[in-house]
Design a protein around this motif. Structure first.
Motif: not given
Length: 585
Positions: A405-412, A416-420, A452-468
């Protein structure tokens, strides 16, 4: 870069042979999954295999998911990596409308419930435990390819029901199932095999689709699974089987190691490769494992890799003088044993070892409760293997939905802060709640997602993480929880931990009391072997001198691994429990 890069000499030999029958006899910790996936990747890279014409079969959805994941990492997609049942069900659903002119029957989800209904129709009132035992007998009968009449000649007694009632109930169950146009789990294999045997056009289509076969854990194949494999193969010979006879622990469910042991008899020209270099365990642990299985059919002689730098996978330091010998501790009672195991684990955690690196393994589910209580009393969180799957936990489902849901309405705020923020909104706190219970389980699950989010590669987006996360859920690729694992020996097969404690090594518990024949005790020995070979760095074995009011003797397996023709001292004895010592004084 070649798919053969990074393999040791024996692994490379096994992965290089792409045609004809191949048997890989792979001991514990020798990299069998690595060989399977690199062999398939090598076949695809060289043009010998078309990915869509390769079938790799194994026994659990998790193992199949791991195969797919490793193949993807090697750049190979399109390979059919499935369990026997999922492959058979896919074929059944695809061909049934053509063969029968109708959709395939539905699969029942609860054999015990339908058995209860059949029993009601007969005027019987067996207990739920008896119904579960009957369900297990039906499964064994079917995978052994026995009719009810054939089963009647060798049936095993079940408490709570007479022999003639057992046979009548099985017949009633089958009739009820047919009336409702349903199949059970084993019927899927039987129906698929029957379809291939009787419908030449179906067999021809399957033979055209799949040309190359790999079978993992071949020591666990049942007569029915072996027959289905033969029908999939037809007159082709491109089959690679991988297994370890010393890890045959499902004979009670129909597994027969003879298919692995007799593979060379069936294929006299087969290439046979023995993998005996162990990249997991230190030398004293392997010495105990080898001593336990020495002289048994198909036993491999495991040797340590000699350190992490010596092999292609992360290894265990096995240099002389470095590794600790396994220990054996005797306790007065099962309660004392649970307390002693918990105290040893608490000490290890206090010394800096992660709880996720520790496992306690035992023979029966009932042994977990006192261990859980003793560990909770010391503030140690636990996870019981075989419980609710990670991605089926409500806390995890909520987190995945929240992140999507957060990936659909991204913030600035950033990834990682959004995942937290999402996880904190669902109950993640900086400090865990008290050990034990559902609240701690939920906290550990949310914290695992954050890692998992903390270990994600640089440049990972919320949508990519949710899909993963969704892909991980599909493949049952669960993240590690920072908890001590509690597991039966059966459920621990295929896994490993740096530090393993084996509890309950007493006669009547391991080997279990109803193991009365040579074959049954040998199966218990293989269970013990599986337990030993889960350990990488340290191994501690314990047993209690009493269970309730009954006295117990140490497991006969302790004597077998305590001495060998290589000398004594594989196991270092530990002083008896303080209470007994005090009484002696």
């Amino acid at each position: 870069m070649s798919a053969l890069d990074g393999l040791d000499e024996r692994q490379r030999e096994a992965a290089s042979v792409l045609r004809g029958p191949v048997a890989v006899l792979a001991g514990a910790g020798t990299g069998k999954t690595r060989v399977i996936t690199h062999r398939i990747a090598h076949g695809v890279d060289t043009g010998a295999y078309t990915p869509s014409r390769v079938m790799a079969v194994t026994f659990t959805a998790k193992a199949a998911g791991e195969l797919r994941g490793r193949l993807r990492a090697l750049g190979v997609g399109g390979v059919s990596a499935r369990t026997f049942h999922s492959a058979a069900l896919a074929q059944l659903n695809f061909f049934w409308p053509t063969v029968a002119g109708d959709t395939a029957p539905k699969i029942i989800d609860n054999k015990v419930r339908m058995l209860g209904q059949a029993a009601d129709a007969m005027g019987l009132r067996p207990s739920t435990a008896t119904l579960r035992d009957i369900a297990a007998e039906i499964e064994w009968r079917k995978v052994s390819m026995l009719s009810i009449e054939q089963y009647a000649e060798q049936q095993r007694p079940i408490t709570g029901i007479r022999s003639e009632q057992l046979l009548e109930l099985q017949a009633g169950y089958e009739l009820l199932k047919d009336e409702r146009r349903q199949l059970d789990f084993e019927d899927v294999l039987l129906a698929c095999a029957g379809m291939l045997e009787t419908e030449s056009r179906v067999a021809a289509a399957v033979h055209e689709q799949y040309r190359h076969f790999t079978v993992d854990e071949f020591q666990d194949v049942s007569p029915l699974q072996n027959r289905l494999l033969e029908l999939w193969l037809g007159d082709r010979r491109d089959i690679c089987v991988v297994g370890d006879a010393s890890q045959t622990i499902y004979s009670f469910a129909g597994a027969q190691q003879r298919y692995l042991l007799e593979f060379e008899k069936r294929y006299p020209d087969a290439t046979v490769v023995r993998l005996e270099t162990n990249y997991r365990s230190r030398a004293p642990i392997l010495a105990a494992a080898n001593a336990l299985m020495r002289g048994r059919p198909g036993a491999l002689d495991l040797v340590p890799a000699g350190g992490a730098a010596a092999g292609p996978e992360e290894g265990a330091d096995a240099r002389p003088g470095v590794a600790e010998a396994p220990t054996v501790t005797a306790y007065d009672s099962e309660r004392d044993e649970a307390d002693g195991v918990a105290a040893a684990i608490a000490d290890r955690i206090a010394s800096g070892i992660s709880p996720a690196d520790i496992a306690v393994l035992y023979r029966a589910h009932a042994q977990s409760a006192p261990l859980q209580q003793a560990l909770a009393a010391r503030g140690v969180a636990t996870s019981v293997l075989g419980g609710t799957r990670f991605f089926d936990m409500p806390e995890v489902r909520q987190a995945v939905l929240g992140l999507r849901g957060a990936a659909v309405a991204p913030t600035d705020a950033g990834f990682l802060p959004t995942v937290r923020d999402v996880l904190r909104g669902l109950g993640l706190t900086d400090e865990p709640p008290a050990a034990g219970g559902a609240q701690r389980d939920g906290w550990e699950a949310r914290r695992a997602i954050l890692r998992l989010a903390e270990d994600a590669p640089d440049g990972t987006t919320l949508r990519v993480f949710a899909d993963e996360l969704m892909a991980r859920a599909k493949d049952q690729h669960e993240p590690a929880l920072r908890t001590v694992t509690l597991s039966t020996l059966h459920a621990a097969k295929g896994l490993e931990w740096p530090h393993v404690l084996l509890a309950g090594w007493a006669e009547g518990a391991l080997p279990i009391s109803y193991a009365s024949t040579f074959e049954a005790v040998d199966e218990e020995r293989r269970l013990a072997y599986v337990g030993i070979t889960r350990a990488a760095r340290t191994l501690a074995i314990s047993w209690s001198r009493s269970a309730g009011r009954g006295e117990r003797a140490p497991s006969r397996f302790l004597a077998e691994i305590g001495t060998s023709d290589r000398g004594t001292g594989i196991l270092r004895d530990v002083a008896p429990s303080p209470r007994r010592a005090a009484r002696r004084g």
